[in-house]
Design a protein around this motif. Structure first.
Motif, PDB file in Angstrom:
ATOM      1  N   ASN B  30       0.800  -1.213   0.000  1.00 35.86           N
ATOM      2  CA  ASN B  30       0.000   0.000   0.000  1.00 35.86           C
ATOM      3  C   ASN B  30       0.844   1.279   0.000  1.00 35.86           C
ATOM      4  O   ASN B  30       0.311   2.371  -0.148  1.00 35.86           O
ATOM      5  N   THR B  31       2.146   1.147   0.183  1.00 35.21           N
ATOM      6  CA  THR B  31       3.013   2.328   0.163  1.00 35.21           C
ATOM      7  C   THR B  31       3.817   2.329  -1.129  1.00 35.21           C
ATOM      8  O   THR B  31       4.426   1.333  -1.499  1.00 35.21           O
ATOM      9  N   GLU B  50       0.738   6.668   0.694  1.00 36.42           N
ATOM     10  CA  GLU B  50       0.164   5.587   1.478  1.00 36.42           C
ATOM     11  C   GLU B  50      -1.266   5.429   0.969  1.00 36.42           C
ATOM     12  O   GLU B  50      -2.094   6.317   1.147  1.00 36.42           O
ATOM     13  N   ASN B  51      -1.498   4.301   0.318  1.00 37.36           N
ATOM     14  CA  ASN B  51      -2.745   4.108  -0.440  1.00 37.36           C
ATOM     15  C   ASN B  51      -2.838   5.225  -1.477  1.00 37.36           C
ATOM     16  O   ASN B  51      -1.879   5.452  -2.202  1.00 37.36           O
ATOM     17  N   GLU B  52      -3.929   5.965  -1.537  1.00 35.62           N
ATOM     18  CA  GLU B  52      -4.025   6.997  -2.560  1.00 35.62           C
ATOM     19  C   GLU B  52      -3.599   8.375  -2.060  1.00 35.62           C
ATOM     20  O   GLU B  52      -3.633   9.357  -2.809  1.00 35.62           O
ATOM     21  N   GLY B  72      -5.289   3.886  -5.330  1.00 33.92           N
ATOM     22  CA  GLY B  72      -4.285   3.358  -4.422  1.00 33.92           C
ATOM     23  C   GLY B  72      -3.475   2.200  -4.950  1.00 33.92           C
ATOM     24  O   GLY B  72      -2.897   1.447  -4.161  1.00 33.92           O
TER      25      GLY B  72
END
Lengths: 113, 115
Positions: B30-31, B50-52, B72
């Protein structure tokens, strides 16, 4: 501000010899990474050092971390041509954005027969 | 398992032209990070997602650089207009979590040459 310095920046070795690459960082950081980069390629993770006194070994490479001295070393034992590459150390940005790594300029290693 | 995918691998453009780079991170990471690596130097962070959400873009030259990470997953880094000094390798990396305890995996990079 965290800064990372490596030395030497260039290293020419003969096969079979031993040598050490040094990585100093300027402020508190207890996360130290070593990466290898071959010409035209991306970075390959070699070692992750997360605590004071950590030592890791893989083949002819051994990495250590001394957080009190703010120093990590990458020791090469009995170098072979296949180890020729650029080696980077990177320290975690402890005080700031904790996801960020600060890289040194790299040590270009050339192992000659 | 596929690694971090980037395209194109090489790009040559004239100054003042726009250019875009694409990155697909490792599944489940996710990063996502964009780095710039100048010749003979180590990578320098441009932006971290971090995600979107862009959680650190302090080093991104916002007058000409922009980035997005819709949904994301994939991310695009754009330069408009490009300058001679933008010639470098642009690396994308991803990790499972945001902390620098989590190992970052790097893609092959896009080598940009601005003429």
């Amino acid at each position: 501000e965290l800064k990372v310095e490596q030395n030497p920046l260039f290293l020419s070795m003969q096969e079979g010899k031993n040598y050490t690459i040094y990585c100093n960082y300027s402020t508190t950081s207890d996360r130290l990474y070593w990466y290898r980069q071959d010409p035209g390629k991306s970075l390959e993770s070699l070692f992750v050092l997360l605590s004071n006194g950590a030592v890791k070994q893989e083949g002819r490479l051994m990495a250590s971390l001394d957080t009190k001295a703010r120093l990590s070393t990458l020791h090469i034992t009995a170098a072979v041509h296949d180890l020729s590459a650029t080696y980077f150390c990177a320290a975690g940005n402890y005080g700031g954005s904790q996801g960020n790594l600060i890289f040194g300029k790299g040590t270009k290693l050339s192992v000659k027969p | 398992e596929a690694g971090v995918v980037q395209s194109p691998r090489y790009k040559i453009i004239e100054k003042k032209q726009p250019v875009a780079f694409w990155c697909n991170p490792i599944s489940g990471h996710n990063t996502l990070y964009w780095y710039r690596q100048n010749l003979g130097q180590g990578p320098e962070l441009l932006i971290r997602y971090e995600n979107e959400e862009a959680v650190d873009d302090s080093q991104l030259p916002k007058d000409r650089f922009s980035a997005e990470r819709l949904k994301g997953v994939d991310s695009t880094l754009k330069i408009q207009p490009a300058e001679l000094g933008d010639s470098a390798v642009y690396l994308c990396a991803s990790s499972w979590g945001p902390s620098s305890y989590n190992e970052q995996f790097f893609g092959p990079g896009t080598r940009l040459t601005v003429l």
